[in-house]
Design a protein around this motif. Structure first.
Motif, PDB file in Angstrom:
ATOM      1  N   ASN A 235      25.979   9.281  16.906  1.00 51.61           N
ATOM      2  CA  ASN A 235      24.898   9.069  17.248  1.00 51.61           C
ATOM      3  C   ASN A 235      25.266   7.572  18.308  1.00 51.61           C
ATOM      4  OD1 ASN A 235      24.003  10.238  15.562  1.00 51.61           O
ATOM      5  ND2 ASN A 235      24.248   9.187  13.551  1.00 51.61           N
ATOM      6  N   GLU A 236      26.081   6.774  18.052  1.00 47.80           N
ATOM      7  CA  GLU A 236      26.831   5.931  18.788  1.00 47.80           C
ATOM      8  C   GLU A 236      26.275   6.102  20.658  1.00 47.80           C
ATOM      9  OE1 GLU A 236      28.843   6.760  16.683  1.00 47.80           O
ATOM     10  OE2 GLU A 236      28.013   5.668  15.246  1.00 47.80           O
ATOM     11  N   ALA A 237      27.174   7.527  20.903  1.00 45.78           N
ATOM     12  CA  ALA A 237      27.135   7.983  22.965  1.00 45.78           C
ATOM     13  C   ALA A 237      25.218   7.415  22.625  1.00 45.78           C
ATOM     14  CB  ALA A 237      27.508   9.482  22.582  1.00 45.78           C
ATOM     15  N   PHE A 238      24.335   8.344  21.630  1.00 44.08           N
ATOM     16  CA  PHE A 238      23.384   7.810  21.880  1.00 44.08           C
ATOM     17  C   PHE A 238      22.730   6.915  22.240  1.00 44.08           C
ATOM     18  CE2 PHE A 238      22.735  12.525  21.084  1.00 44.08           C
ATOM     19  CZ  PHE A 238      22.556  13.094  22.360  1.00 44.08           C
ATOM     20  N   ALA A 239      23.336   5.537  21.134  1.00 45.74           N
ATOM     21  CA  ALA A 239      22.579   4.655  21.201  1.00 45.74           C
ATOM     22  C   ALA A 239      23.080   3.636  22.030  1.00 45.74           C
ATOM     23  CB  ALA A 239      23.742   4.031  20.084  1.00 45.74           C
ATOM     24  N   LYS A 240      24.248   4.365  23.305  1.00 43.96           N
ATOM     25  CA  LYS A 240      23.729   3.652  24.401  1.00 43.96           C
ATOM     26  C   LYS A 240      23.260   3.409  25.243  1.00 43.96           C
ATOM     27  CE  LYS A 240      29.493   4.631  24.913  1.00 43.96           C
ATOM     28  NZ  LYS A 240      30.054   5.372  25.340  1.00 43.96           N
ATOM     29  N   ILE A 241      22.102   4.365  25.399  1.00 42.39           N
ATOM     30  CA  ILE A 241      21.202   4.760  26.517  1.00 42.39           C
ATOM     31  C   ILE A 241      19.211   3.815  25.244  1.00 42.39           C
ATOM     32  CG2 ILE A 241      19.139   6.279  26.577  1.00 42.39           C
ATOM     33  CD1 ILE A 241      21.010   8.696  26.358  1.00 42.39           C
ATOM     34  N   PRO A 242      19.318   2.946  26.545  1.00 42.62           N
ATOM     35  CA  PRO A 242      18.119   1.950  26.324  1.00 42.62           C
ATOM     36  C   PRO A 242      17.323   3.180  25.314  1.00 42.62           C
ATOM     37  CG  PRO A 242      19.059   1.283  27.856  1.00 42.62           C
ATOM     38  CD  PRO A 242      19.252   2.760  27.876  1.00 42.62           C
ATOM     39  N   LYS A 243      16.622   2.194  24.023  1.00 44.30           N
ATOM     40  CA  LYS A 243      15.510   3.000  23.997  1.00 44.30           C
ATOM     41  C   LYS A 243      14.471   3.720  24.216  1.00 44.30           C
ATOM     42  CE  LYS A 243      12.909   2.562  19.079  1.00 44.30           C
ATOM     43  NZ  LYS A 243      13.150   3.841  19.580  1.00 44.30           N
ATOM     44  N   ALA A 244      14.044   2.793  24.874  1.00 41.08           N
ATOM     45  CA  ALA A 244      13.191   3.139  25.515  1.00 41.08           C
ATOM     46  C   ALA A 244      12.817   3.940  26.597  1.00 41.08           C
ATOM     47  CB  ALA A 244      12.308   2.286  27.379  1.00 41.08           C
ATOM     48  N   ASP A 245      13.935   4.561  26.948  1.00 41.20           N
ATOM     49  CA  ASP A 245      14.913   5.445  28.311  1.00 41.20           C
ATOM     50  C   ASP A 245      14.970   6.817  27.056  1.00 41.20           C
ATOM     51  OD1 ASP A 245      13.955   3.881  30.043  1.00 41.20           O
ATOM     52  OD2 ASP A 245      16.523   3.854  30.652  1.00 41.20           O
ATOM     53  N   LEU A 246      15.126   6.524  26.051  1.00 41.97           N
ATOM     54  CA  LEU A 246      15.924   7.407  25.106  1.00 41.97           C
ATOM     55  C   LEU A 246      14.257   8.407  24.811  1.00 41.97           C
ATOM     56  CD1 LEU A 246      17.264   9.345  22.899  1.00 41.97           C
ATOM     57  CD2 LEU A 246      17.421   7.665  21.915  1.00 41.97           C
ATOM     58  N   ASP A 247      13.601   7.453  23.872  1.00 37.20           N
ATOM     59  CA  ASP A 247      12.297   7.950  24.012  1.00 37.20           C
ATOM     60  C   ASP A 247      11.939   9.233  24.334  1.00 37.20           C
ATOM     61  OD1 ASP A 247      13.020   6.309  21.031  1.00 37.20           O
ATOM     62  OD2 ASP A 247      11.440   5.098  21.534  1.00 37.20           O
ATOM     63  N   LYS A 248      11.503   8.913  25.974  1.00 31.94           N
ATOM     64  CA  LYS A 248      11.065   9.042  27.523  1.00 31.94           C
ATOM     65  C   LYS A 248      11.895  10.310  27.172  1.00 31.94           C
ATOM     66  CE  LYS A 248      10.151   8.262  32.138  1.00 31.94           C
ATOM     67  NZ  LYS A 248       9.991   7.564  33.021  1.00 31.94           N
ATOM     68  N   ILE A 249      13.082  10.446  27.417  1.00 29.79           N
ATOM     69  CA  ILE A 249      13.964  11.921  26.914  1.00 29.79           C
ATOM     70  C   ILE A 249      13.222  12.484  25.877  1.00 29.79           C
ATOM     71  CG2 ILE A 249      15.855  12.375  27.503  1.00 29.79           C
ATOM     72  CD1 ILE A 249      17.297  10.228  28.899  1.00 29.79           C
ATOM     73  N   LEU A 250      13.427  12.386  25.062  1.00 33.21           N
ATOM     74  CA  LEU A 250      13.125  13.586  23.955  1.00 33.21           C
ATOM     75  C   LEU A 250      11.926  13.926  23.766  1.00 33.21           C
ATOM     76  CD1 LEU A 250      15.033  10.948  20.976  1.00 33.21           C
ATOM     77  CD2 LEU A 250      15.478  12.831  21.725  1.00 33.21           C
TER      78      LEU A 250
ATOM     79  N   ASP B 218       9.945  14.501  27.190  1.00 35.23           N
ATOM     80  CA  ASP B 218      10.025  15.884  27.425  1.00 35.23           C
ATOM     81  C   ASP B 218      10.804  17.053  27.588  1.00 35.23           C
ATOM     82  OD1 ASP B 218      10.470  16.758  30.329  1.00 35.23           O
ATOM     83  OD2 ASP B 218      10.619  15.078  31.067  1.00 35.23           O
ATOM     84  N   LYS B 219      10.517  17.533  26.908  1.00 37.18           N
ATOM     85  CA  LYS B 219      11.453  19.349  26.292  1.00 37.18           C
ATOM     86  C   LYS B 219      12.353  19.414  27.481  1.00 37.18           C
ATOM     87  CE  LYS B 219      11.042  23.269  23.776  1.00 37.18           C
ATOM     88  NZ  LYS B 219      10.089  24.344  23.121  1.00 37.18           N
ATOM     89  N   GLU B 220      11.468  19.160  28.870  1.00 32.51           N
ATOM     90  CA  GLU B 220      12.172  19.988  29.764  1.00 32.51           C
ATOM     91  C   GLU B 220      13.418  18.869  30.451  1.00 32.51           C
ATOM     92  OE1 GLU B 220      11.822  21.289  34.828  1.00 32.51           O
ATOM     93  OE2 GLU B 220       9.174  21.211  33.419  1.00 32.51           O
ATOM     94  N   GLN B 221      13.486  17.856  30.484  1.00 28.45           N
ATOM     95  CA  GLN B 221      14.273  16.831  30.925  1.00 28.45           C
ATOM     96  C   GLN B 221      15.225  16.850  29.940  1.00 28.45           C
ATOM     97  OE1 GLN B 221      14.451  12.942  31.904  1.00 28.45           O
ATOM     98  NE2 GLN B 221      16.069  12.682  32.728  1.00 28.45           N
ATOM     99  N   LEU B 222      14.973  16.586  28.654  1.00 31.28           N
ATOM    100  CA  LEU B 222      16.151  16.950  27.107  1.00 31.28           C
ATOM    101  C   LEU B 222      16.743  18.465  27.348  1.00 31.28           C
ATOM    102  CD1 LEU B 222      16.489  15.596  24.657  1.00 31.28           C
ATOM    103  CD2 LEU B 222      14.949  16.855  23.343  1.00 31.28           C
ATOM    104  N   THR B 223      15.715  19.924  27.367  1.00 26.63           N
ATOM    105  CA  THR B 223      16.807  20.622  27.204  1.00 26.63           C
ATOM    106  C   THR B 223      17.477  21.120  28.690  1.00 26.63           C
ATOM    107  OG1 THR B 223      14.220  22.293  26.872  1.00 26.63           O
ATOM    108  CG2 THR B 223      16.184  22.880  27.701  1.00 26.63           C
ATOM    109  N   LYS B 224      17.622  20.031  29.564  1.00 25.64           N
ATOM    110  CA  LYS B 224      18.307  20.528  30.983  1.00 25.64           C
ATOM    111  C   LYS B 224      20.131  19.496  30.342  1.00 25.64           C
ATOM    112  CE  LYS B 224      15.756  21.128  34.857  1.00 25.64           C
ATOM    113  NZ  LYS B 224      14.954  19.790  36.572  1.00 25.64           N
TER     114      LYS B 224
END
Length: 192
Positions: free
Chosen positions: A101-116, A118-124
């Motif tokens: 969870n702490e690893a994911f917390a290093k990603i800015p929230k707006a960027d993480l929300d965008k990745i989550l 986008d199924k294609e990018q998230l899968t990659k």
């Protein structure tokens, strides 16, 4: 005839005693350094009993095992979002580099929300964390592995610390599940 039989028996007995000694001498000294038990500082925070314990995780396939570990809840959410639960649970002999969870917390929230979202990018990203073979701690010393995403990741050892792609540290490694190995890491990996 009896003398010949006695000599042959003595020779066989000596060989039976010597062979295990030779095999243990020929085995690399590092071979069992971490292979008997999971290793790393974060292993101390794994529950001692129940489904999220090391024993409990060993009985479940990798995605189910991760869902029982509170430190991997963001990863589990991402895996569900990408529709990869069945893929991970049905795969054989895989290794997952699982960001905390702490690893994911290093990603800015707006960027993480965008990745989550986008199924294609998230899968990659998620499949870049999975190798289609069971990797031992010895292979991590200086390894290069093809991921399910198609890229390569590299591992290196420095003392008792293993790193992935020169950035992520394995904080609890060699955790066994019913269908693979999990190495918990402190940074989300980016496909190259």
């Amino acid at each position: 005839m009896a003398m010949h039989h006695a000599r042959r028996t003595a020779t066989l007995a000596a060989a039976a005693f010597t062979l295990p000694l030779m095999l243990s001498w020929a085995a690399p000294a590092h071979a069992d350094a971490h292979s008997a038990d999971p290793y790393g500082p974060a292993c101390a925070s794994v529950p001692k009993e129940g489904p999220g314990s090391l024993e409990g995780m060993a009985k479940e396939p990798v995605a189910t095992a991760a869902s029982n570990n509170p430190a991997l809840s963001t990863l589990v959410t991402a895996v569900k979002q990408a529709g990869l639960v069945d893929t991970l649970n049905n795969a054989k002999e895989i290794t997952v580099f699982a960001p905390t969870n702490e690893a994911f917390a290093k990603i800015p929230k707006a960027d993480l929300d965008k990745i989550l979202a986008d199924k294609e990018q998230l899968t990659k990203i998620l499949t870049y964390h999975v190798v289609g073979e069971k990797i031992t701690p010895q292979q991590l010393d200086s390894g290069s592995f093809k991921t399910l995403q198609g890229g390569n990741l590299t591992t290196a050892a420095s003392g008792d610390t293993y790193t992935v792609n020169g950035a992520a540290k394995i904080v609890c490694g060699d955790v066994q599940t019913a269908n693979g190995t999990v190495n918990v890491i402190d940074t989300v990996l980016t496909p190259m």
